[in-house]
Design an enzyme around this catalytic site. Structure first.
Site, PDB file in Angstrom:
ATOM      1  N   ARG A   1      15.587   2.783 -11.545  1.00 49.10           N
ATOM      2  CA  ARG A   1      15.741   2.113 -12.844  1.00 49.10           C
ATOM      3  C   ARG A   1      15.107   2.934 -13.962  1.00 49.10           C
ATOM      4  O   ARG A   1      15.539   2.859 -15.111  1.00 49.10           O
ATOM      5  CB  ARG A   1      15.145   0.708 -12.762  1.00 49.10           C
TER       6      ARG A   1
ATOM      7  N   GLU B   1      11.956   3.980  -8.892  1.00 48.79           N
ATOM      8  CA  GLU B   1      12.233   5.090  -9.803  1.00 48.79           C
ATOM      9  C   GLU B   1      13.673   5.106 -10.313  1.00 48.79           C
ATOM     10  O   GLU B   1      13.947   5.661 -11.376  1.00 48.79           O
ATOM     11  CB  GLU B   1      11.923   6.427  -9.110  1.00 48.79           C
TER      12      GLU B   1
ATOM     13  N   LYS C   1       6.668   6.123   0.503  1.00 54.04           N
ATOM     14  CA  LYS C   1       7.393   5.310   1.479  1.00 54.04           C
ATOM     15  C   LYS C   1       6.833   5.561   2.877  1.00 54.04           C
ATOM     16  O   LYS C   1       6.272   6.626   3.136  1.00 54.04           O
ATOM     17  CB  LYS C   1       8.881   5.714   1.480  1.00 54.04           C
TER      18      LYS C   1
ATOM     19  N   ASP D   1      14.142  10.657  -2.382  1.00 52.46           N
ATOM     20  CA  ASP D   1      13.209   9.630  -2.840  1.00 52.46           C
ATOM     21  C   ASP D   1      12.094   9.424  -1.819  1.00 52.46           C
ATOM     22  O   ASP D   1      12.267   8.712  -0.837  1.00 52.46           O
ATOM     23  CB  ASP D   1      13.972   8.317  -3.071  1.00 52.46           C
TER      24      ASP D   1
ATOM     25  N   ASP E   1       7.879   3.938  -6.638  1.00 47.57           N
ATOM     26  CA  ASP E   1       9.066   3.922  -5.789  1.00 47.57           C
ATOM     27  C   ASP E   1      10.234   3.167  -6.449  1.00 47.57           C
ATOM     28  O   ASP E   1      11.361   3.239  -5.980  1.00 47.57           O
ATOM     29  CB  ASP E   1       8.718   3.291  -4.435  1.00 47.57           C
TER      30      ASP E   1
HETATM   31  N1  BES Z   1      16.217   4.203  -3.235  1.00 53.66           N
HETATM   32  C1  BES Z   1      15.428   3.045  -3.047  1.00 53.66           C
HETATM   33  C2  BES Z   1      16.267   1.854  -2.616  1.00 53.66           C
HETATM   34  C3  BES Z   1      16.674   1.808  -1.174  1.00 53.66           C
HETATM   35  C4  BES Z   1      15.763   1.522  -0.186  1.00 53.66           C
HETATM   36  C5  BES Z   1      17.986   2.024  -0.845  1.00 53.66           C
HETATM   37  C6  BES Z   1      16.176   1.441   1.130  1.00 53.66           C
HETATM   38  C7  BES Z   1      18.394   1.935   0.460  1.00 53.66           C
HETATM   39  C8  BES Z   1      17.510   1.654   1.457  1.00 53.66           C
HETATM   40  C9  BES Z   1      14.742   2.662  -4.344  1.00 53.66           C
HETATM   41  O1  BES Z   1      14.365   3.716  -5.145  1.00 53.66           O
HETATM   42  C10 BES Z   1      13.501   1.943  -3.965  1.00 53.66           C
HETATM   43  O2  BES Z   1      12.641   2.542  -3.386  1.00 53.66           O
HETATM   44  N2  BES Z   1      13.438   0.669  -4.293  1.00 53.66           N
HETATM   45  C11 BES Z   1      12.309  -0.137  -3.972  1.00 53.66           C
HETATM   46  C12 BES Z   1      11.992  -0.997  -5.164  1.00 53.66           C
HETATM   47  C13 BES Z   1      10.701  -1.731  -5.040  1.00 53.66           C
HETATM   48  C14 BES Z   1       9.538  -0.767  -5.091  1.00 53.66           C
HETATM   49  C15 BES Z   1      10.595  -2.731  -6.159  1.00 53.66           C
HETATM   50  C16 BES Z   1      12.676  -0.981  -2.758  1.00 53.66           C
HETATM   51  O3  BES Z   1      13.809  -1.446  -2.677  1.00 53.66           O
HETATM   52  O4  BES Z   1      11.836  -1.144  -1.888  1.00 53.66           O
HETATM   53 ZN    ZN Z   2      15.442   5.426  -4.947  1.00 52.08          ZN
HETATM   54 MN    MN Z   3      12.441   4.473  -4.591  1.00 51.82          MN
END
Ligand code: BES
Ligand code: ZN
Ligand code: MN
Length: 498
Positions: free
Chosen positions: A353, A351, A279, A272, A349
């Site tokens: 869901r 993604e 990111k 990701d 990001d």
């Molecule tokens: N895979 C990440 C969630 C994540 C982030 C898990 C850090 C463990 C550590 C997920 O796809 C993500 O990027 N989520 C975003 C959502 C936001 C853009 C609403 C997040 O948590 O920042």
């Molecule tokens: Zn993710």
């Molecule tokens: Mn993500």
């Protein structure tokens, strides 16, 4: 490592090492007392001199203890007897196994399983001991050209039970513990694989291989088939990547024909980057763990198949890579999910869901008894619960309760989070049926709210494992959670938990 169960006295064991516990301060457990008696007070003498207080985490290795048939005796500190609970029990087993692994003993006999936490029976103690032991010796050194040498690694571990009539339940629990431990190891291995190896195709191959070995059936949908099904939300995530997306369907038909199945759904983002909503660079390597939901689901399926659980199970793993690129989705793009609901992708990001929602819709065709998804879904869940509890959301309280109880039983715990309608408003979009993010606050909850819109036709629970699926820092690596929680949930449902 090989495991077995035995009943009998510690002083009569012909073993390279007999392991007994000592409570703090300087209180021998019953097996330690038996050894001490045979040794005419040799052990209590040593303890009196102050070499072993019984503090948890400490050990003392003794050689040539008189009156016993074993080569060595390992004393393991258990901490205060009053405070000896599940965690302390697991810690003691872990300490014992790690020490044995480094002492040069090929085999060991553990008399710790007799002194388990009071409210846990022999089956729990054995099941847990076998799991903890295997987790303790786990290593992932496939890519090290020089493996860390263990001179004489532990080959065989025997757990002692007090009475002969405890042997049958202990044997059953050992088999369960081993099956779950192997499922955990599978999940950890998949999680620890780097993103250039563990691609969606790799996950699909692993699932197919597992199906072959365990007698499950496996089907993998390719991009064209997903297109035909209308999984445009899932495919919008895969657009930026050169890796082909895969949708894995694995089935364990252990129940009666016609019995409604339980469906497990695992997030399988093999890397990701965030996509166009890229990111930051720091710790981005950890996003190879973004398929740990998928890994846990596969590990649980393997354990269920090995235990031949009498239940129909379906695993669904939507898998792809989230990359930026000329063909990647843009913030503001609108896609139509398989359910027909439209989504404005405000942040590429978010993604997880987007791929899970189409899998949840696909799950409807199985007329499931319940659906449980597992996903490293939100950083917000880590903020809320840290690395201890998995976030649990459900549209049915009874399902939530069952999963919470399973987590307690497995010592792989979850915490119930709200899924109230009041949060749903945050997902409003001016252009589509919903946006894919709900703003800064309550991010774990709004993510769950998003998923809930695709899970209306059945009982559903969602496990956010963003904080629990792997560890960072010095002991970095996948944990295999929540395989144990899920396996215990299945054991309970099939009335195999004793
Ligand atoms: N895979 C990440 C969630 C994540 C982030 C898990 C850090 C463990 C550590 C997920 O796809 C993500 O990027 N989520 C975003 C959502 C936001 C853009 C609403 C997040 O948590 O920042
Ligand atoms: Zn993710
Ligand atoms: Mn993500």
């Amino acid at each position: 490592m090989e495991f077995s169960i035995k009943s009998g006295s510690p002083e009569k064991q012909r073993s390279a090492c007999v392991v007994v516990g000592v409570f703090e301060p300087r209180k021998l457990t019953l097996p330690a007392e038996l050894l001490d008696k045979a040794a005419k007070g040799y052990i209590s003498d040593i303890i009196r001199r102050g070499d072993m207080e019984g503090k948890s985490g400490t050990t003392l290795l003794l050689h040539n203890v008189p009156g016993s048939l074993c080569d060595r005796v390992l004393l393991v500190g258990l901490g205060k007897e009053k405070e000896f609970r599940e965690k302390e029990y697991c810690d003691a087993i872990r300490t014992a196994v790690k020490t044995l692994n480094e002492t040069g003993a090929f085999d060991g006999t553990l008399f710790l399983t007799e002194t388990g936490p009071k409210r846990r029976g022999v089956a729990w103690r054995i099941r847990q001991a076998s799991m903890v032991a295997q987790e303790a010796v786990y290593r992932f050194d496939q890519y090290k050209s020089k493996k860390a040498e263990i001179r004489r690694p532990l080959r065989k571990l025997t757990f002692a039970v007090e009475r002969r009539n405890e042997l049958p339940p202990a044997e059953e629990a050992l088999a369960q513990g081993n099956a779950i431990a192997e499922g955990i190891a599978l999940a950890r291995n998949l999680g620890n694989q780097p993103g250039n190896v563990c691609t969606p195709s790799h996950l699909a191959e692993q699932a197919q291989q597992m199906a072959q070995e365990t007698g499950m059936s496996c089907q993998v949908l390719e991009r064209e088939e997903m297109e035909a099904l209308g999984m445009h939300s899932l495919l919008s995530v895969a657009r930026g990547s050169r890796q082909a997306p895969k949708f894995i369907i694995l089935e364990h038909k252990g129940g009666k024909v016609g019995d409604k199945p339980l469906v497990l759904v695992g997030k399988g983002i093999t890397f990701d980057t965030g996509g166009i909503s890229l990111k930051p660079a720091a710790d981005m390597d950890e996003m190879k763990y973004d398929m740990c939901g998928a890994a846990a689901v596969l590990g649980t399926m393997q354990a269920a198949a090995r235990m031949a659980l009498p239940v129909n199970l379906v695993a669904l793993v939507p898998s792809c890579e989230n990359m930026p690129g000329g063909n990647a989705s843009r913030p503001g793009d609108i896609v139509t999910s398989m359910s027909g609901q439209t989504i404005e992708i405000l942040n590429t990001d978010a993604e997880g869901r987007l791929i899970l929602c189409d899998a949840l819709t696909y799950a409807e065709r199985f007329e499931p008894e319940a659906v449980i998804d597992v996903a490293t879904l939100t950083g917000a869940c880590v903020v809320a619960l840290g690395h201890v509890a998995t976030g649990l959301f459900a549209n049915e309280d009874s399902l939530a309760r069952e999963l919470l109880t399973a987590g307690e039983e497995a010592h792989d715990r979850a915490w119930h989070m709200p899924l109230w309608d009041d949060y749903q408003d945050l997902l409003k979009s001016p252009f589509a049926d919903m946006g894919n993010v709900g703003g800064r606050w309550g991010g774990a909850i709004t993510a769950a709210c998003f998923l809930s819109r695709f899970a209306k036709k059945y009982e559903w629970a969602h496990l956010d494992i963003a904080g629990t699926a792997w560890k960072s820092g010095s002991d970095k690596g996948a944990t295999g959670r929540p395989v144990s929680l899920l396996a215990h949930y299945l054991l309970k449902r099939t009335e195999k938990l004793h």
